[in-house]
Design a protein around this motif. Structure first.
Motif, short mmCIF file in Angstrom:
data_model
loop_
_atom_site.label_atom_id
_atom_site.label_comp_id
_atom_site.label_asym_id
_atom_site.label_seq_id
_atom_site.Cartn_x
_atom_site.Cartn_y
_atom_site.Cartn_z
N ARG A 101 -11.65 6.02 -9.80
CA ARG A 101 -11.36 7.16 -8.92
C ARG A 101 -10.32 8.10 -9.51
O ARG A 101 -9.85 9.01 -8.83
N ASP A 118 -9.74 7.40 1.78
CA ASP A 118 -9.22 8.77 1.76
C ASP A 118 -8.37 8.95 0.51
O ASP A 118 -7.15 8.86 0.54
N ASP A 119 -9.06 9.22 -0.61
CA ASP A 119 -8.35 9.36 -1.89
C ASP A 119 -7.27 10.43 -1.81
O ASP A 119 -6.17 10.25 -2.35
N GLY A 120 -7.58 11.54 -1.16
CA GLY A 120 -6.63 12.64 -1.09
C GLY A 120 -5.35 12.25 -0.40
O GLY A 120 -4.25 12.58 -0.86
N ALA A 121 -5.47 11.55 0.72
CA ALA A 121 -4.27 11.11 1.45
C ALA A 121 -3.49 10.09 0.65
O ALA A 121 -2.25 10.10 0.63
N ARG A 149 -10.64 7.26 5.74
CA ARG A 149 -10.94 8.52 6.40
C ARG A 149 -11.24 8.26 7.88
O ARG A 149 -11.57 7.14 8.27
N LEU A 201 -3.33 9.86 -2.59
CA LEU A 201 -2.61 10.60 -3.63
C LEU A 201 -1.42 11.34 -3.05
O LEU A 201 -0.30 11.24 -3.56
N ARG A 202 -1.66 12.08 -1.99
CA ARG A 202 -0.63 12.95 -1.42
C ARG A 202 0.55 12.17 -0.87
O ARG A 202 1.71 12.55 -1.07
N ASP A 252 1.34 10.45 -5.63
CA ASP A 252 1.97 11.65 -6.20
C ASP A 252 3.49 11.69 -6.03
O ASP A 252 4.20 12.16 -6.93
#
Length: 211
Positions: free
Chosen positions: A148, A92-95, A70, A97-98, A102
């Motif tokens: 996570r 930054d787990d979301g990044a 992050r 993944l995205r 994913d």
């Protein structure tokens, strides 16, 4: 539980064999993580898997979680040496993944961003997207990756005793040790990983075999 000494070269071959044996190997994208503190050198094992996988007909793409931190304004909000922030906020787990995991889901694009942010400059790397061929393998390395809920097909944890971790962690990073102690207590990575390898001495790893 048994602990069996294994050479670094044989370890890479063994992990490559495990990847090749995963359901759908060669037909679908696979996501593999090598988890461990920097002192355990998870990137070295992830790098060592590229060639054995190529020989087995599986193209591989290397990504490091350290390139998906992050922004400093978030991860350093509680100071530069806060172990809880290091444990909870830095990745930054979301990044990840995205941009990485994913797109490798069934029906995904296979289009992966190999890096997002330079952790030293805190600026976007502006790396171009990479197309991972069908049947390819993503090799992700990093610290504190387990627990996570990341969608991974195989996880390898490189374990260090607290004494070895403290001994091999540079003085300016000793503040991270409580974060790894918390990780051991809350996540128990050696029990949750598919494969666990003890690397107190990286020249002489030992495979942990569960009975």
């Amino acid at each position: 539980m048994q602990v069996r000494p294994i050479s670094p070269e044989r370890l890479a071959e063994l992990v490559a064999d495990r990847i090749t044996a995963l359901p759908g190997a060669g037909d679908r994208w696979l996501r593999v993580a090598v988890d461990g503190a920097a002192a355990a050198r998870p990137g070295d094992l992830a790098d060592a898997l590229v060639e054995p996988l190529r020989v087995r007909g599986l193209p591989a793409l290397r990504v490091s979680a350290g390139d998906f931190l992050r922004p400093a304004s978030i991860r350093l909000e509680y100071g530069k040496q806060d172990p809880d922030a290091f444990h909870d906020l830095w990745l930054d787990d979301g990044a990840l993944l995205r941009e990485v995991l994913d797109p490798l889901e069934p029906g995904g694009t296979g289009r992966v961003l190999p890096s997002l942010r330079d952790p030293l400059t805190d600026r976007a790397t502006r790396a171009p997207y990479t197309q991972l061929p069908p049947g390819g393998v993503l090799l992700l390395d990093g610290a504190l990756l387990l627990g996570r809920w990341l969608p991974l097909d195989l996880t390898v944890h490189l374990a260090l005793t607290p004494a070895a971790l403290a001994r091999r962690t540079p003085p300016d990073e000793q503040w991270t040790l409580p974060a790894f102690a918390r990780y051991e207590a809350e996540t128990a990575p050696a029990g949750s990983a598919d494969l666990t390898v003890r690397v107190d001495d990286p020249r002489h790893p030992a495979l942990v075999e569960r009975s």
